[in-house]
Enzyme design. Structure first.
Site, PDB file in Angstrom:
ATOM      1  N   VAL A 149       0.835  -1.201   0.000  1.00  0.00           N
ATOM      2  CA  VAL A 149       0.000   0.000   0.000  1.00  0.00           C
ATOM      3  C   VAL A 149       0.873   1.255   0.000  1.00  0.00           C
ATOM      4  O   VAL A 149       1.872   1.342   0.717  1.00  0.00           O
ATOM      5  CB  VAL A 149      -0.925   0.007   1.242  1.00  0.00           C
ATOM      6  N   SER A 154     -28.718 -31.906   6.596  1.00  0.00           N
ATOM      7  CA  SER A 154     -28.110 -31.429   5.335  1.00  0.00           C
ATOM      8  C   SER A 154     -28.340 -29.930   5.164  1.00  0.00           C
ATOM      9  O   SER A 154     -29.134 -29.510   4.314  1.00  0.00           O
ATOM     10  CB  SER A 154     -28.639 -32.210   4.131  1.00  0.00           C
ATOM     11  N   SER A 210     -36.915 -37.883  10.620  1.00  0.00           N
ATOM     12  CA  SER A 210     -36.805 -39.334  10.813  1.00  0.00           C
ATOM     13  C   SER A 210     -38.165 -39.974  11.032  1.00  0.00           C
ATOM     14  O   SER A 210     -38.450 -41.062  10.515  1.00  0.00           O
ATOM     15  CB  SER A 210     -35.879 -39.632  11.993  1.00  0.00           C
TER      16      SER A 210
END
Length: 637
Positions: free
Chosen positions: A35, A544, A477
């Site tokens: 910089v 997921s 489930s």
């Protein structure tokens, strides 16, 4: 100060001016460093001293220089390049600014690249097409971290010509000893990364010392001025023509039934009508019938030229294929070792599917856990689990199909790639392929005669993957189990893969970090795909949490065989149920990376089936799912 108006630009001499300049060689170069090393000022000075500033630009520059507070009446040359308002306010370069200028000897395209570490990715963009790099060093500060980083990247990207510009010599009184100490320090580092030669120049971009001509302030320096060196450096423009012929196909040109051509930019080599060529990855051979260009048919074409080839035979060839010399084709593989420069705020997730774009080819790939990252200061290799913004690492990449490639050292066109996030379409990394993995060359698909369809027909059903996703406690489930019971009662052959059960065996080595969650779903997806190949109806119940992984699994299966079933339960309701006490532990800080609390859940945007468990009982949901799945089945023949 007089602006530049070339005599050749007088209307009556336009033709002569174009003829004079059209055959000049072109040099692409970048300025980089830390910089405030003076990159933009140096480019502005080059433009000004090479008389490439016109009257309106000069007037605007003088006004802007006064407005931003340049000392005295002198021009702030950086303002010629720093076009973004944010850059002018902060006094730094953020984006890559490209400028064209020309001298009597050569044409130039210069990329002013950012110095701040946060914008290293922009520097990589500018360096990817450059022939030469000017590494600026502030004479007051010497060699800094970004000096090393940009030098390493320039060398990594194959830039063979390096200029070390020790800038702001006016601020240290043109001290020769200080200049030499910086050059010696840089030379030691350069050798350690493989840079064998570079050209050091002491200069002042602000004062103009050694920029376009020799400076009286550095009588001890006998080398060339910067512009003189840029005009004379040999960029070996003909190197690519001596390599084997390669043309990545960009477009199949079919204007009518009588013409079928394959258009693209020749990456290397030379081609003539009658030359034997090989189409990759298929490997089919034929010969070149015609070379068609803007000015008509050609007897020859070479590297860097855009042409359309017609072939002697009707062969299968499309965008992404490569037409190559028949006796020297490039390699085709689906697994590679690569160096990756990570350019995104979000870190690499090993196992996640990304788009890899190489030349005109685009394939889905997964990146394995990096072998190591490289510290540009010490050049030490450090072990790594992932790659973060500006990290440089070495990792293995696996593609979903074979791609045509060459090692980056041999071909930037067929060895350099970018990675694209599938969800955001953002470019997240740039990389260089080194070689194909030996296991990729030794492992081949085995032809199997009993097909997926045959297995399913034997069972009187169609293979399906029912992918249940939702928060912990949503009822995935429970509902999946009810669906399987109904399918079993109907005489269907199915199997349920449950998240907790799988983690007791197949995925017992995985934790709950984002990277391990990705790997968890990848493994489950592969197992589910094999089960559907056996003709089964597979049900999976996994949180997921990431869309990218659910889409990765969808892509593993034939169209229509993946059903995303979103068990949509508000987190407040899931937390109220909390059948396993997990939310309570997560709130207490006893469970890290818990979805919905300390780790995100990305809800499906277009699931095949959505179940709102606040309005529908598990039994009713299961019944609706079975009816929907049954309604999609085609009669078994």
């Amino acid at each position: 100060m007089n602006s530049y108006r070339p005599d050749a630009l007088i209307a009556s001499d336009i033709s002569a001016y174009l003829t004079l300049h059209q055959n000049k060689s072109l040099l692409r170069f970048i300025t980089c460093g830390s910089v405030d090393d003076g990159k933009s000022t140096l480019i502005g000075r080059l433009l000004y001293d090479s008389k490439m500033i016109f009257e309106d630009q000069l007037a605007s520059l003088e006004a802007d220089s006064k407005r931003v507070g340049t000392q005295g009446q002198e021009i702030d040359f950086a303002l010629l390049v720093d076009g973004l308002a944010a850059e002018r306010e902060q006094g730094i370069t953020i984006d890559v600014a490209y400028r064209f200028f020309s001298t009597e000897k050569r044409k130039f395209i210069v990329a002013d690249t950012p110095g701040h570490e946060q914008y290293t990715r922009n520097m990589v963009t500018g360096a990817s097409t450059a022939d030469l790099a000017i590494i600026l060093i502030d004479a007051r500060k010497g060699v800094l971290t970004q000096t090393r980083r940009h030098s390493y990247l320039a060398h990594l990207l194959g830039i063979r010509h390096i200029v070390v510009a020790v800038n702001k010599m006016d601020l240290i009184g043109y001290d020769q000893a200080a200049y030499q100490a910086i050059v010696d320090d840089y030379r030691e580092f350069a050798k350690s990364i493989g840079i064998q030669d570079f050209t050091p120049i002491p200069l002042s971009g602000f004062k103009g010392d050694n920029v376009t001509g020799p400076s009286a302030n550095t009588p001890w320096y006998a080398g060339p001025a910067l512009l003189e060196h840029l005009e004379q450096v040999d960029v070996e423009v003909d190197t690519d023509r001596t390599r084997p012929f390669r043309l990545p196909v960009q477009w199949v040109n079919r204007p009518n039934l009588d013409f079928r051509g394959f258009a693209g930019l020749i990456a290397s080599g030379v081609v003539k009508p009658g030359d034997a060529v090989r189409i990759l990855p298929s490997g089919r051979t034929t010969s070149v019938a015609r070379i068609v260009a803007m000015d008509g048919d050609r007897d020859e074409a070479g590297a860097g030229e855009s042409v359309t080839l017609t072939l002697a035979d009707e062969v299968d060839c499309s965008r992404g294929d490569v037409i190559a010399a028949a006796d020297a084709p490039p390699q085709v593989a689906d697994q590679f070792k690569a160096t990756i420069v990570w350019m995104d705020q979000a870190e690499l997730l090993p196992g996640r599917a990304y788009w890899l774009k190489l030349g005109t080819q685009t394939v889905s790939v997964t990146v394995r856990e990096p072998e190591y990252t490289i510290d540009v200061n010490t050049l030490a290799n450090a072990p790594a689990k992932t790659l973060k913004l500006n990290d440089i690492g070495v990792a293995e990449i696996a593609a979903d199909r074979g791609i045509v490639f060459a090692p980056y050292a041999d071909s930037h066109d067929l060895g350099g790639f970018i990675l694209i996030d599938k969800a955001t379409n953002a470019t997240v990394a740039a990389g260089m392929l080194h070689h194909a993995l030996r296991r990729a060359q030794n492992v081949h698909w085995q032809a199997i005669e009993i097909t997926r369809e045959a297995h399913a027909a034997q069972k009187g059903q169609q293979a399906r993957l029912l992918w249940f996703t939702g928060l912990s406690g949503s009822g995935k489930s429970t509902i999946a189990n009810l669906v399987e019971k109904k399918l079993h009662a109907m005489g269907k052959h199915s199997f349920l893969l449950d998240g907790d059960n799988v983690r007791h065996g197949l995925n017992r080595d995985l934790s709950f970090t984002d990277a391990d969650r990705v790997e968890n779903i990848r493994r489950v997806g592969e197992v589910a795909r094999l089960m559907t190949d056996a003709g089964l109806i597979v049900l999976t119940a996994f949180i997921s949490p990431f869309r990218a992984e659910r889409e990765m699994v969808r892509a593993m299966l034939p169209p229509g065989d993946f059903f995303e079933i979103f068990i949509d339960t508000p987190i407040a309701e899931a937390e109220r149920r909390d059948p396993k006490g997990l939310y309570r532990k997560a709130r207490a800080g006893e469970i890290a990376n818990f979805t919905g609390i300390s780790s995100p859940y990305e809800a499906p945007e277009r699931p095949e089936i959505r179940i709102d468990t606040t309005k529908e009982t598990p039994e009713a949901a299961a019944e609706r799912i079975v009816e929907t799945i049954m309604g999609t089945w085609s009669p078994v023949i």
